[in-house]
Scaffold this active site. Structure first.
Site, mmCIF file in Angstrom:
data_model
loop_
_atom_site.group_PDB
_atom_site.id
_atom_site.type_symbol
_atom_site.label_atom_id
_atom_site.label_comp_id
_atom_site.label_asym_id
_atom_site.label_seq_id
_atom_site.Cartn_x
_atom_site.Cartn_y
_atom_site.Cartn_z
ATOM 1 N N SER A 53 55.456 -34.159 34.967
ATOM 2 C CA SER A 53 56.206 -35.016 34.049
ATOM 3 C C SER A 53 55.386 -36.238 33.675
ATOM 4 O O SER A 53 54.590 -36.737 34.491
ATOM 5 C CB SER A 53 57.489 -35.467 34.754
ATOM 6 O OG SER A 53 58.116 -36.496 34.033
ATOM 7 N N TYR A 74 62.674 -39.016 42.098
ATOM 8 C CA TYR A 74 62.319 -37.866 41.252
ATOM 9 C C TYR A 74 60.863 -37.982 40.796
ATOM 10 O O TYR A 74 60.064 -37.062 40.953
ATOM 11 C CB TYR A 74 63.247 -37.777 40.026
ATOM 12 C CG TYR A 74 62.701 -36.817 38.994
ATOM 13 C CD1 TYR A 74 62.799 -35.449 39.189
ATOM 14 C CD2 TYR A 74 62.032 -37.272 37.854
ATOM 15 C CE1 TYR A 74 62.255 -34.549 38.274
ATOM 16 C CE2 TYR A 74 61.484 -36.395 36.940
ATOM 17 C CZ TYR A 74 61.607 -35.033 37.148
ATOM 18 O OH TYR A 74 61.051 -34.149 36.253
ATOM 19 N N LYS A 97 57.242 -35.702 41.794
ATOM 20 C CA LYS A 97 56.280 -35.043 40.893
ATOM 21 C C LYS A 97 54.861 -35.533 41.184
ATOM 22 O O LYS A 97 53.909 -34.742 41.215
ATOM 23 C CB LYS A 97 56.639 -35.321 39.433
ATOM 24 C CG LYS A 97 57.934 -34.656 38.980
ATOM 25 C CD LYS A 97 57.793 -33.160 38.890
ATOM 26 C CE LYS A 97 59.102 -32.473 38.566
ATOM 27 N NZ LYS A 97 59.063 -31.030 38.656
ATOM 28 N N ARG A 123 59.833 -42.920 22.655
ATOM 29 C CA ARG A 123 59.489 -41.771 23.490
ATOM 30 C C ARG A 123 58.789 -40.720 22.635
ATOM 31 O O ARG A 123 58.871 -40.745 21.401
ATOM 32 C CB ARG A 123 60.757 -41.115 24.089
ATOM 33 C CG ARG A 123 61.517 -41.972 25.070
ATOM 34 C CD ARG A 123 60.773 -42.140 26.382
ATOM 35 N NE ARG A 123 61.534 -42.923 27.348
ATOM 36 C CZ ARG A 123 61.503 -44.254 27.461
ATOM 37 N NH1 ARG A 123 60.740 -44.977 26.664
ATOM 38 N NH2 ARG A 123 62.226 -44.869 28.387
HETATM 39 P P1 NAD Z 1 66.767 -27.243 34.695
HETATM 40 O O1 NAD Z 1 67.591 -27.927 35.714
HETATM 41 O O2 NAD Z 1 67.420 -26.744 33.474
HETATM 42 O O3 NAD Z 1 65.955 -26.042 35.358
HETATM 43 C C1 NAD Z 1 65.553 -26.055 36.722
HETATM 44 C C2 NAD Z 1 65.959 -24.718 37.314
HETATM 45 O O4 NAD Z 1 65.561 -24.681 38.691
HETATM 46 C C3 NAD Z 1 67.477 -24.493 37.283
HETATM 47 O O5 NAD Z 1 67.724 -23.213 36.760
HETATM 48 C C4 NAD Z 1 67.899 -24.586 38.748
HETATM 49 O O6 NAD Z 1 68.996 -23.751 39.037
HETATM 50 C C5 NAD Z 1 66.626 -24.140 39.453
HETATM 51 N N1 NAD Z 1 66.465 -24.667 40.822
HETATM 52 C C6 NAD Z 1 66.563 -25.951 41.232
HETATM 53 N N2 NAD Z 1 66.306 -26.044 42.552
HETATM 54 C C7 NAD Z 1 66.017 -24.787 42.970
HETATM 55 C C8 NAD Z 1 65.679 -24.224 44.227
HETATM 56 N N3 NAD Z 1 65.578 -24.985 45.320
HETATM 57 N N4 NAD Z 1 65.468 -22.894 44.306
HETATM 58 C C9 NAD Z 1 65.557 -22.112 43.195
HETATM 59 N N5 NAD Z 1 65.885 -22.583 42.000
HETATM 60 C C10 NAD Z 1 66.117 -23.905 41.880
HETATM 61 O O7 NAD Z 1 65.575 -28.248 34.308
HETATM 62 P P2 NAD Z 1 64.505 -28.167 33.144
HETATM 63 O O8 NAD Z 1 64.801 -29.246 32.179
HETATM 64 O O9 NAD Z 1 64.378 -26.781 32.658
HETATM 65 O O10 NAD Z 1 63.207 -28.596 33.947
HETATM 66 C C11 NAD Z 1 62.340 -27.646 34.520
HETATM 67 C C12 NAD Z 1 61.246 -28.367 35.276
HETATM 68 O O11 NAD Z 1 60.562 -29.237 34.396
HETATM 69 C C13 NAD Z 1 61.754 -29.231 36.425
HETATM 70 O O12 NAD Z 1 60.842 -29.140 37.501
HETATM 71 C C14 NAD Z 1 61.745 -30.621 35.841
HETATM 72 O O13 NAD Z 1 61.575 -31.609 36.826
HETATM 73 C C15 NAD Z 1 60.536 -30.544 34.931
HETATM 74 N N6 NAD Z 1 60.597 -31.512 33.822
HETATM 75 C C16 NAD Z 1 61.698 -31.526 33.008
HETATM 76 C C17 NAD Z 1 61.767 -32.458 31.970
HETATM 77 C C18 NAD Z 1 62.980 -32.540 31.083
HETATM 78 O O14 NAD Z 1 63.160 -33.574 30.454
HETATM 79 N N7 NAD Z 1 63.801 -31.524 30.988
HETATM 80 C C19 NAD Z 1 60.702 -33.337 31.764
HETATM 81 C C20 NAD Z 1 59.595 -33.282 32.611
HETATM 82 C C21 NAD Z 1 59.560 -32.356 33.642
HETATM 83 C C1 WQD Z 2 65.405 -41.224 26.199
HETATM 84 C C2 WQD Z 2 65.751 -42.555 25.547
HETATM 85 C C3 WQD Z 2 67.071 -44.012 26.924
HETATM 86 C C4 WQD Z 2 70.671 -41.548 26.985
HETATM 87 C C5 WQD Z 2 63.715 -38.811 31.404
HETATM 88 C C6 WQD Z 2 62.938 -38.868 32.682
HETATM 89 C C7 WQD Z 2 61.584 -38.282 32.493
HETATM 90 C C8 WQD Z 2 61.689 -36.894 31.893
HETATM 91 C C9 WQD Z 2 62.532 -36.873 30.657
HETATM 92 C C10 WQD Z 2 61.767 -35.332 33.681
HETATM 93 C C11 WQD Z 2 65.632 -43.736 26.514
HETATM 94 C C12 WQD Z 2 67.829 -43.592 25.690
HETATM 95 C C13 WQD Z 2 69.383 -42.023 26.736
HETATM 96 C C14 WQD Z 2 71.777 -42.244 26.416
HETATM 97 C C15 WQD Z 2 70.256 -43.792 25.396
HETATM 98 N N1 WQD Z 2 62.324 -35.974 32.765
HETATM 99 N N2 WQD Z 2 69.186 -43.124 25.955
HETATM 100 N N3 WQD Z 2 71.511 -43.338 25.648
HETATM 101 O O1 WQD Z 2 64.497 -41.559 30.256
HETATM 102 O O2 WQD Z 2 62.693 -41.046 28.532
HETATM 103 O O3 WQD Z 2 63.001 -39.573 30.449
HETATM 104 O O4 WQD Z 2 63.785 -37.466 30.944
HETATM 105 O O5 WQD Z 2 60.653 -35.409 34.100
HETATM 106 O O6 WQD Z 2 60.976 -38.245 33.736
HETATM 107 O O7 WQD Z 2 62.809 -40.219 33.096
HETATM 108 O O8 WQD Z 2 64.707 -39.549 28.705
HETATM 109 O O9 WQD Z 2 66.513 -38.593 27.351
HETATM 110 O O10 WQD Z 2 67.109 -39.981 29.386
HETATM 111 O O11 WQD Z 2 66.157 -41.096 27.397
HETATM 112 O O12 WQD Z 2 70.084 -44.792 24.709
HETATM 113 O O13 WQD Z 2 72.940 -41.872 26.630
HETATM 114 O O14 WQD Z 2 67.112 -42.527 25.143
HETATM 115 O O15 WQD Z 2 67.305 -45.356 27.223
HETATM 116 O O16 WQD Z 2 65.165 -44.811 25.786
HETATM 117 P P1 WQD Z 2 63.729 -40.573 29.492
HETATM 118 P P2 WQD Z 2 66.203 -39.742 28.228
#
Ligand code: NAD
Ligand code: WQD
Length: 339
Positions: A124, A149, A153, A231
């Site tokens: 991330s 969190y 990572k 962002r």
């Molecule tokens: P998500 O929650 O939709 O998907 C994660 C999946 O992992 C889910 O299906 C959940 O059931 C499964 N899971 C969680 N813990 C588990 C375990 N112990 N064993 C087996 N399965 C398990 O999330 P996502 O948005 O698809 O994110 C996927 C990955 O990408 C995550 O590692 C997240 O941290 C990372 N990531 C997400 C974002 C984002 O904004 N969505 C941003 C950066 C990084």
């Molecule tokens: C985006 C912008 C909020 C909700 C997070 C994690 C990051 C990554 C992605 C996993 C920000 C604003 C949001 C709302 C708002 N995940 N906002 N009202 O915080 O950039 O990133 O998700 O790795 O690690 O920190 O994403 O979508 O939560 O927010 O104004 O109800 O929207 O303040 O500026 P963020 P977000």
């Protein structure tokens, strides 16, 4: 090639599984469904016209995970499984460290015992922490993310570096996602958060579909062009394709390696840009009000996305319009997600 995808039923995982199946890979999904529905996998297979294998397993369960590796001839792993809610991680740090760090360590042990040496890890942008100025680029050192969190990572990336130093043939690509949004163009799969969404895009689309009254925009006096945070929003289908490019890049590496790549567009957008873009491209009104800043939010970060372009050959192709229209198609066709 057979790819094991942990967390493959989740938001990014399901889109990546679709991309893998479409490109001819065989896929085994391992997911405990703690934040997802098996229905996503049913729809992925329908869209791809191809079957996948699924095991409902928690990656922390070494015996069960080992059985999966015994049953299939796995060539590489894409590791999405983990918990991702930043706020929740402040309240439940142990749960996050157990899932995200312990879970990854168990996966790595099983990979080692099974002789599987290729891994793509879901990292991330949060690993850059607040010390690094944007745009973030991979040569900047991993920072000190404030949430458990984010720390999980950063720690996993460092564990992976150590393993690659110790095991010559181990190959790892850590993909640092920026802000994934959007949905598959079919409208059949998308983001389906439990309860009240933490992230901006699902909140916006739930307001538009009438599930939430209004969006609270967290802060309007940040030092940005319109006072709201900046962002780097990236379409989930572009992101999914980045995993295929990372697999192809790993396949070409003759020796072991451990590298990190930003997956973002390099184009910062404000919260108001997203709200106005959604209204413009979907014709839906989004009621909002300005509210207090959310603790831990940074004013602005976005990617220097040049390394993924030059080394992986990956480039996002989806526009802001695609992100908005595809989000709305998914949300309006599935107002209650996969239920
Ligand atoms: P998500 O929650 O939709 O998907 C994660 C999946 O992992 C889910 O299906 C959940 O059931 C499964 N899971 C969680 N813990 C588990 C375990 N112990 N064993 C087996 N399965 C398990 O999330 P996502 O948005 O698809 O994110 C996927 C990955 O990408 C995550 O590692 C997240 O941290 C990372 N990531 C997400 C974002 C984002 O904004 N969505 C941003 C950066 C990084
Ligand atoms: C985006 C912008 C909020 C909700 C997070 C994690 C990051 C990554 C992605 C996993 C920000 C604003 C949001 C709302 C708002 N995940 N906002 N009202 O915080 O950039 O990133 O998700 O790795 O690690 O920190 O994403 O979508 O939560 O927010 O104004 O109800 O929207 O303040 O500026 P963020 P977000």
């Amino acid at each position: 090639m057979t790819i094991l995808v942990t967390g493959g039923a989740g938001y990014i995982g399901s889109h990546t599984v679709l991309a893998l199946l479409t490109r001819g890979y065989d896929v085994v999904v391992v997911d405990n469904l703690c934040n997802s529905s098996e229905q996503a996998l049913v729809r992925v297979q329908q869209l791809a016209g191809k079957a996948l294998s699924f095991a409902q397993v928690d990656i922390r369960d070494k015996a069960e995970l080992g059985n999966v590796f015994q049953q299939y001839n796995i060539d590489a792993v894409i590791h999405f499984a983990g918990l991702k809610a930043v706020g929740e991680s402040n309240d439940k740090p142990l749960t996050y460290y157990q899932n995200n760090i312990q879970g990854t360590m168990t996966l790595l042990e099983v990979m080692q015992e099974s002789g599987v040496k290729t891994l793509v890890f879901s990292s991330s942008a949060t690993v850059y922490g607040e010390q690094n100025p944007p745009p973030y680029h991979e040569e900047q050192a991993i920072g000190s993310p404030s949430s458990p969190y984010g720390k999980s990572k950063a720690i996993v990336e460092q564990i992976l570096q150590d393993i690659c130093r110790a095991q010559e043939q181990f190959k790892v690509a850590s993909l640092r996602y920026f802000n994934p949004i959007g949905a598959d163009v079919s409208g059949l799969i998308g983001e389906d958060p439990n309860g009240i969404p933490n992230n901006l895009m699902p909140f916006v689309s739930q307001v538009a579909v009438g599930k939430r009254e209004k969006l609270s925009i967290f802060g309007n006096d940040y030092p940005t062009k319109d006072g709201t945070c900046l962002r780097d929003y990236i379409h989930v289908t572009d992101l999914a394709n980045g995993h295929i490019d990372a697999l192809a890049w790993l396949d070409k590496q003759v020796n072991g390696c451990c590298d990190a790549f930003n997956l973002g567009t390099g184009n910062p957008l404000s919260v108001l840009d997203i709200v106005q873009g959604f209204e413009q491209f979907t014709g839906q009104k989004v009621c909002y009000e300005f509210a207090a800043k959310r603790q831990g939010d940074l004013a602005a970060f976005w990617a220097d996305a040049s390394k993924a372009r030059t080394e992986l050959g990956w480039q996002p192709v989806k526009s802001l319009k695609d992100m908005m229209v595809d989000t709305w198609r998914w949300q309006s066709q599935n107002p209650n997600g996969y239920c």
